[in-house]
Design an enzyme around this catalytic site. Structure first.
Site, PDB file in Angstrom:
ATOM      1  N   HIS A 179       4.801   2.320  -7.737  1.00  0.00           N
ATOM      2  CA  HIS A 179       3.814   1.322  -7.792  1.00  0.00           C
ATOM      3  C   HIS A 179       2.925   1.498  -8.971  1.00  0.00           C
ATOM      4  O   HIS A 179       2.635   0.529  -9.749  1.00  0.00           O
ATOM      5  CB  HIS A 179       2.927   1.251  -6.802  1.00  0.00           C
ATOM      6  CG  HIS A 179       3.727   1.061  -5.207  1.00  0.00           C
ATOM      7  ND1 HIS A 179       3.696   2.105  -4.400  1.00  0.00           N
ATOM      8  CD2 HIS A 179       3.866  -0.093  -4.751  1.00  0.00           C
ATOM      9  CE1 HIS A 179       4.291   1.477  -3.281  1.00  0.00           C
ATOM     10  NE2 HIS A 179       4.668   0.231  -3.300  1.00  0.00           N
ATOM     11  N   VAL A 196      11.750   4.049  -9.980  1.00  0.00           N
ATOM     12  CA  VAL A 196      10.945   5.637 -10.336  1.00  0.00           C
ATOM     13  C   VAL A 196      11.755   6.575  -9.393  1.00  0.00           C
ATOM     14  O   VAL A 196      11.900   6.230  -7.959  1.00  0.00           O
ATOM     15  CB  VAL A 196       9.400   5.529 -10.275  1.00  0.00           C
ATOM     16  CG1 VAL A 196       9.039   7.275 -10.704  1.00  0.00           C
ATOM     17  CG2 VAL A 196       9.145   4.465 -11.487  1.00  0.00           C
ATOM     18  N   GLN A 249       7.673  -9.576   7.797  1.00  0.00           N
ATOM     19  CA  GLN A 249       8.812  -8.979   7.159  1.00  0.00           C
ATOM     20  C   GLN A 249       9.424  -7.746   7.891  1.00  0.00           C
ATOM     21  O   GLN A 249      10.355  -7.326   7.627  1.00  0.00           O
ATOM     22  CB  GLN A 249       8.653  -8.656   5.692  1.00  0.00           C
ATOM     23  CG  GLN A 249       7.735  -7.649   5.400  1.00  0.00           C
ATOM     24  CD  GLN A 249       7.684  -7.682   3.964  1.00  0.00           C
ATOM     25  OE1 GLN A 249       6.744  -8.325   3.371  1.00  0.00           O
ATOM     26  NE2 GLN A 249       8.225  -6.511   3.252  1.00  0.00           N
ATOM     27  N   LYS A 289      14.042  -1.326  -7.302  1.00  0.00           N
ATOM     28  CA  LYS A 289      14.681  -0.692  -6.017  1.00  0.00           C
ATOM     29  C   LYS A 289      14.794  -1.734  -5.079  1.00  0.00           C
ATOM     30  O   LYS A 289      16.286  -1.527  -4.213  1.00  0.00           O
ATOM     31  CB  LYS A 289      13.678   0.573  -5.344  1.00  0.00           C
ATOM     32  CG  LYS A 289      14.380   1.220  -4.218  1.00  0.00           C
ATOM     33  CD  LYS A 289      13.703   2.243  -3.616  1.00  0.00           C
ATOM     34  CE  LYS A 289      12.416   1.750  -2.700  1.00  0.00           C
ATOM     35  NZ  LYS A 289      13.198   1.217  -1.417  1.00  0.00           N
ATOM     36  N   ASP A 290      14.153  -2.615  -4.743  1.00  0.00           N
ATOM     37  CA  ASP A 290      14.263  -3.648  -3.795  1.00  0.00           C
ATOM     38  C   ASP A 290      14.908  -4.959  -4.693  1.00  0.00           C
ATOM     39  O   ASP A 290      14.325  -6.072  -4.735  1.00  0.00           O
ATOM     40  CB  ASP A 290      12.882  -4.284  -3.196  1.00  0.00           C
ATOM     41  CG  ASP A 290      12.318  -2.976  -2.488  1.00  0.00           C
ATOM     42  OD1 ASP A 290      13.244  -2.400  -1.393  1.00  0.00           O
ATOM     43  OD2 ASP A 290      11.279  -2.527  -2.786  1.00  0.00           O
ATOM     44  N   GLY A 347       0.649  -1.310  -0.196  1.00  0.00           N
ATOM     45  CA  GLY A 347       0.021   0.004  -0.156  1.00  0.00           C
ATOM     46  C   GLY A 347       1.061   1.169   0.018  1.00  0.00           C
ATOM     47  O   GLY A 347       2.009   1.290  -0.511  1.00  0.00           O
ATOM     48  N   HIS A 385       2.739   4.973  -4.792  1.00  0.00           N
ATOM     49  CA  HIS A 385       3.379   5.911  -5.271  1.00  0.00           C
ATOM     50  C   HIS A 385       3.582   5.888  -6.758  1.00  0.00           C
ATOM     51  O   HIS A 385       3.091   4.991  -7.180  1.00  0.00           O
ATOM     52  CB  HIS A 385       4.600   6.419  -4.595  1.00  0.00           C
ATOM     53  CG  HIS A 385       5.642   5.317  -4.296  1.00  0.00           C
ATOM     54  ND1 HIS A 385       6.121   4.705  -5.401  1.00  0.00           N
ATOM     55  CD2 HIS A 385       5.913   4.573  -3.088  1.00  0.00           C
ATOM     56  CE1 HIS A 385       7.000   3.957  -5.068  1.00  0.00           C
ATOM     57  NE2 HIS A 385       7.085   3.623  -3.678  1.00  0.00           N
TER      58      HIS A 385
HETATM   59  O1  PAF Z   1       8.339  -4.706  -1.740  1.00  0.00           O
HETATM   60  C1  PAF Z   1       7.198  -4.822  -1.088  1.00  0.00           C
HETATM   61  O2  PAF Z   1       6.223  -3.896  -0.762  1.00  0.00           O
HETATM   62  C2  PAF Z   1       6.953  -6.089  -0.330  1.00  0.00           C
HETATM   63  O3  PAF Z   1       8.018  -6.587   0.271  1.00  0.00           O
HETATM   64  C3  PAF Z   1       6.101  -7.164  -0.680  1.00  0.00           C
HETATM   65  C4  PAF Z   1       6.705  -7.639  -1.966  1.00  0.00           C
HETATM   66  C5  PAF Z   1       4.711  -6.686  -1.201  1.00  0.00           C
HETATM   67  C6  PAF Z   1       5.873  -8.327   0.132  1.00  0.00           C
HETATM   68  O4  PAF Z   1       5.176  -8.004   1.447  1.00  0.00           O
END
Ligand code: PAF
Length: 286
Positions: A37, A178, A61, A150-151, A31, A34
């Site tokens: 996403h 972005v 996480q 980014k991740d 959620g 931005h």
């Molecule tokens: O990158 C994220 O926003 C989160 O790590 C994900 C992949 C939605 C898992 O919770």
């Protein structure tokens, strides 16, 4: 656009689409949507018949000292943004729908790479990420899932999880980071930065750009690039360097020399947010 909150309804909706021959794209999110996403959603919209966005702040996480309680949440705005982008279905479940009490869900092992960099800074983080992503894949049955660059360590581990379980039948598509005009990578946590921190936060991108420019000019020694990045971030008064490294794209392990596709990665703590960023290192100009 449908808003669904239960696992059973998500499974039924996506099964119906697949039975009718439609391809399903999944954009997993926590959620606080931005432009980063939105770029994932647009890519999915352009490529797949049906697009599912999941919105779930995954407690598994987050470490005990982390920001689970204060993580930005904006469901009404996220639903409006999803609707504008032409999403077919938003899944916004409770914790119990994702992790039903007493049910033993698959818990993929992130392995040694899951203990380095983000995994070292955030013990248990990637175990939580893989568990929720595996659950999302199981319930949604996407042919493609979209992840931001980014991740990059997360994306690496998700790809490896999928490669280890071909039956999942999902392809992972990586979408470019972005950025703001300053180079700062968009992140939901940027909202926490003070104006001064936000101004200084572009030091991550500056450090990565400097490393990439030296690589393009022919520097092959990863330690030289790491030292440049550490110096740039270290000279920023509000930033505390967490790590700067060069990794081999194929293994996500530390590279000593740039002789294979490589990526520079950095993480730094600001008083109100911890930021990460990365850039691929270009091949030298011939
Ligand atoms: O990158 C994220 O926003 C989160 O790590 C994900 C992949 C939605 C898992 O919770």
């Amino acid at each position: 656009m449908d808003l669904i909150r239960t696992a059973a309804d998500l499974r039924a909706a996506t099964e119906g689409w697949r039975t009718a021959g439609a391809s399903v794209g999944l954009v997993p999110t926590m959620g606080a949507l931005h432009a980063g996403h939105r770029s994932l959603i647009q890519r999915a919209r352009g490529e797949r018949d049906r697009v599912v966005v999941s919105i779930f702040v995954n407690p598994l996480q987050f470490g005990p000292e982390e920001d689970l309680e204060t993580y930005p949440r904006s469901e009404a705005a996220d639903l409006a943004a999803s609707e504008r982008e032409g999403v077919d279905l938003v899944w916004a479940p409770s914790v119990e729908e994702v992790y039903p009490p007493g049910v033993d869900l698959p818990a993929p092992d992130p392995g040694p790479v899951g203990k380095t960099f983000e995994g070292a800074a955030r013990p248990g983080h990637f175990e939580g990420v893989l568990k929720v992503v595996r659950r999302l894949f199981d319930l949604t049955g996407p042919s493609v899932a979209y992840f931001g660059d980014k991740d990059v360590q997360q994306r690496f581990l998700v790809r490896r999880m999928v490669a280890a379980e071909p039956g999942l039948g999902v392809t992972i598509v990586a979408c470019p980071t972005v950025r703001e005009g300053s180079g700062l990578a968009l992140s939901s946590r940027n909202a926490r930065l003070t104006p001064e921190e936000r101004q200084q936060a572009s030091c991550l991108f500056l450090a990565l750009t400097e490393a990439a420019e030296h690589a393009r000019a022919g520097e092959r020694d990863a330690q030289v690039l790491v030292a440049l990045m550490a110096r740039e971030i270290g000279a920023t008064t509000l930033a505390r360097l967490d790590y700067a490294a060069v990794v081999d794209e194929a293994t996500f392990t530390v590279a000593a020399t740039i002789d294979a596709p490589s990526r520079a990665i950095v993480a730094a703590r600001f008083p109100h947010a911890r930021l990460i960023d990365n850039l691929p290192l270009p091949a030298p100009i011939a």
